[in-house]
Scaffold this motif. Structure first.
Motif, short mmCIF file in Angstrom:
data_model
loop_
_atom_site.label_atom_id
_atom_site.label_comp_id
_atom_site.label_asym_id
_atom_site.label_seq_id
_atom_site.Cartn_x
_atom_site.Cartn_y
_atom_site.Cartn_z
N ASP A 50 0.77 -1.25 0.12
CA ASP A 50 -0.17 -0.01 0.02
C ASP A 50 0.82 1.43 -0.03
OD1 ASP A 50 -2.73 -1.13 0.48
OD2 ASP A 50 -1.94 -1.84 2.47
N LEU A 51 0.58 2.28 -0.60
CA LEU A 51 0.95 3.50 -0.59
C LEU A 51 0.43 4.65 0.25
CD1 LEU A 51 3.00 5.59 -1.81
CD2 LEU A 51 1.20 6.31 -3.45
N THR A 52 1.14 4.77 1.62
CA THR A 52 0.39 5.30 2.65
C THR A 52 0.74 6.95 2.81
OG1 THR A 52 2.49 4.90 4.27
CG2 THR A 52 0.71 3.14 4.04
N HIS A 88 4.37 7.50 3.67
CA HIS A 88 5.29 7.30 2.58
C HIS A 88 5.35 8.70 1.44
CE1 HIS A 88 4.56 2.61 2.54
NE2 HIS A 88 5.49 3.20 3.40
N ILE A 89 4.23 9.23 1.34
CA ILE A 89 4.32 10.19 0.60
C ILE A 89 5.10 11.48 1.27
CG2 ILE A 89 2.68 12.00 -0.37
CD1 ILE A 89 0.77 9.64 -1.06
N TRP A 100 8.40 6.68 -0.94
CA TRP A 100 7.98 5.99 -2.00
C TRP A 100 8.84 5.92 -3.20
CZ3 TRP A 100 7.08 8.70 -6.61
CH2 TRP A 100 7.32 9.99 -6.43
N LYS A 101 9.45 6.87 -3.32
CA LYS A 101 10.64 6.91 -4.49
C LYS A 101 11.58 5.61 -4.28
CE LYS A 101 10.77 12.07 -4.33
NZ LYS A 101 11.68 13.38 -4.16
N PHE A 154 6.95 -1.73 -4.97
CA PHE A 154 5.54 -2.08 -4.91
C PHE A 154 4.98 -3.25 -5.45
CE2 PHE A 154 5.52 2.75 -4.01
CZ PHE A 154 4.95 2.73 -2.86
#
Length: 488
Positions: free
Chosen positions: A182-184, A187-188, A193-194, A198
């Motif tokens: 999941d992108l949370t 992370h942002i 996230w970079k 995933f």
């Protein structure tokens, strides 16, 4: 540990040829290693090929023979040069070893039986069975004939061995990163996230099946028939009492106390709480008088009616007992009101269980009470009712019931069976039943009944009633049955 071992080994080696040997060398269970292999293969980190081998292994009996010797060798060794009595030898070896060993030793021509004595025919023998079992246990190859002989004696069994050979896959890495699912928000905000990998989403994957309940076939047909009654303007009767008195089940219906249906061979009588005293006294006296002396144009049955018989409690044999109660309550009203009643509920009969009969089943009953009803009205209602069930071809046959006159059996033509099939019974309630209740003389009652199980079996193609109702019901049958639609 297992994953690190696999990836580390493949970093410096071309392949893992045998996953079982590798698991033993790194000290992990093969099941654990197999789970790791499947996961790595799914991400194309390794290329895994399944390998299968078959081998013969010893059964528990075979292992015992390998350690202690075969029964025939033990049998031969227990015989002294001068011979030995059968009974003594059997006691010495035990029945099992004696029986197996004597047959095998005799077949090998090692021994001879002379009356009660067992003697040797050769000086010495070699335990070939023990030697062959030892060789198989050590992984050596033996002939097909030997395999067949030992297999026939249930000393060996074939075992299938499954494992994997591994090579580096197109996406091989010496240490894989755990893929994020999941992108949370974190992370942002942090920018992680970079650098994250995933997990790919499989948009073609089917959603898990939703587990829901399913209506039993009887309930589906029950609901459809109930809807038919409601469409025809009927009112449901309360049928919550399985236990009924003989008075309401039999006597109030003008059914004599000597009738075969009232015998214990046909009816379940209660042993506990076996009597009821709560009976309407005035009405009971009228029922007694019409049984003994008649009235209302009837001669009665001319016997000594006994209250003791009427007070016996039983499991109701038909829902007509409920109809009788409802009609009596209707008769007590100051002003008569026409009524249409129906019921669908369980009844009990002391019958032998077979493909079409159970000791309990469900009865469908319709009752219409109104002024000036005739047999023609009954036939018209039956044609309307059964046409809604999908039975448009009807025939009626005169019949006898103690509490209806005239009475008719109902037959419908079954296209599948290519014949006329009895589907129910019907009639007009007798004056000897209605007038003692207090109903007006110009009021008649028409009624009909049938079982719920028979139309259900016909609709769903079930030939044995025990497959429909009771402990042998197949739940897959209930789950996979189509929706019931009557009259279509």
């Amino acid at each position: 540990m297992a994953e690190e071992a696999v990836l580390g080994f493949l970093q410096t080696n071309d392949q893992i040829s045998d996953s079982h040997q590798f698991a033993a060398s790194v000290g992990v269970g093969h099941t654990e290693l197999e789970n790791v292999i499947k996961s790595l293969k799914g991400f194309e980190i390794v290329d895994a090929q399944e390998i299968t081998r078959e081998s013969w292994v010893l059964t528990e009996e075979g292992k015992k023979y390998m350690v202690n010797g075969s029964p025939e060798a033990l049998f031969f060794s227990a015989i002294p040069p001068e011979g030995i009595s059968r009974n003594i030898l059997k006691e010495k070896l035990g029945i099992e070893t004696f029986d197996i060993g004597s047959k095998a030793a005799a077949k090998n021509k090692w021994i001879a039986f002379e009356k009660d004595l067992v003697k040797r025919k050769v000086e010495s023998v070699e335990d070939e069975v023990k030697n062959l079992l030892t060789r198989i246990n050590n992984g050596e190859v033996v002939s097909d004939q030997v395999i067949n002989d030992l297999k026939r004696r249930k000393l060996i069994v074939k075992q299938t061995w499954k494992g994997y050979s591994l090579k580096r896959g197109p996406k091989y890495v010496s240490k894989r990163k755990k893929a994020a699912t999941d992108l949370t928000r974190e992370h942002i905000v942090s920018g992680d996230w970079k650098n994250l990998e995933f997990k790919e989403y499989n948009v073609n994957a089917e959603a898990p099946a939703i587990q829901v309940g399913y209506l039993h076939s009887l309930l589906e047909v029950h609901e459809e028939i109930q809807n038919i009654f409601l469409q025809m303007g009927f009112e449901e009767m309360p049928t919550n009492n399985f236990v009924e008195s003989s008075f309401w089940n039999f006597d109030a219906l003008f059914q004599p106390q000597q009738h075969p249906a009232r015998d214990s061979h046909d009816t379940f009588f209660l042993e506990t709480a076996d009597r009821t005293k709560d009976l309407p006294e005035d009405y009971l006296e009228k029922v007694k008088r019409v049984h003994e002396f008649g009235g209302y144009g009837s001669k009665g049955y001319g016997y000594d009616w006994k209250r003791d018989e009427a007070e016996k409690n039983l499991l109701r044999t038909h829902t007509t007992a409920v109809s009788t109660r409802m009609l009596f309550a209707l008769a007590q009203q100051e002003t008569f009101t026409p009524k249409r009643y129906y019921s669908i509920d369980r009844v009990f009969r002391n019958e032998a269980v077979d493909r079409t009969h159970l000791a309990e089943f469900h009865q469908i009953e319709g009752v219409i009470c109104d002024r000036g009803l005739t047999l023609g009205d009954l036939i018209g209602v039956l044609e309307d009712f059964f046409s809604r069930l999908g039975m448009s071809k009807l025939r009626f046959k005169p019949a006898y019931n103690p509490y209806t006159e005239p009475s008719m059996e109902i037959f419908s033509y079954h296209d599948g069976l290519q014949k006329w099939v009895e589907v129910g019974n019907s009639g007009m309630f007798r004056p000897e039943m209605l007038l003692p209740m207090g109903l007006p003389e110009d009021v008649n009652v028409i009624a009909w009944g049938l079982s719920l199980e028979r139309p259900t079996m016909i609709l769903y193609g079930i030939s044995n009633i025990r497959d429909l109702f009771g402990p042998k019901v197949d739940f897959n049958l209930i789950k996979n049955n189509p929706i019931c639609r009557l009259g279509i």
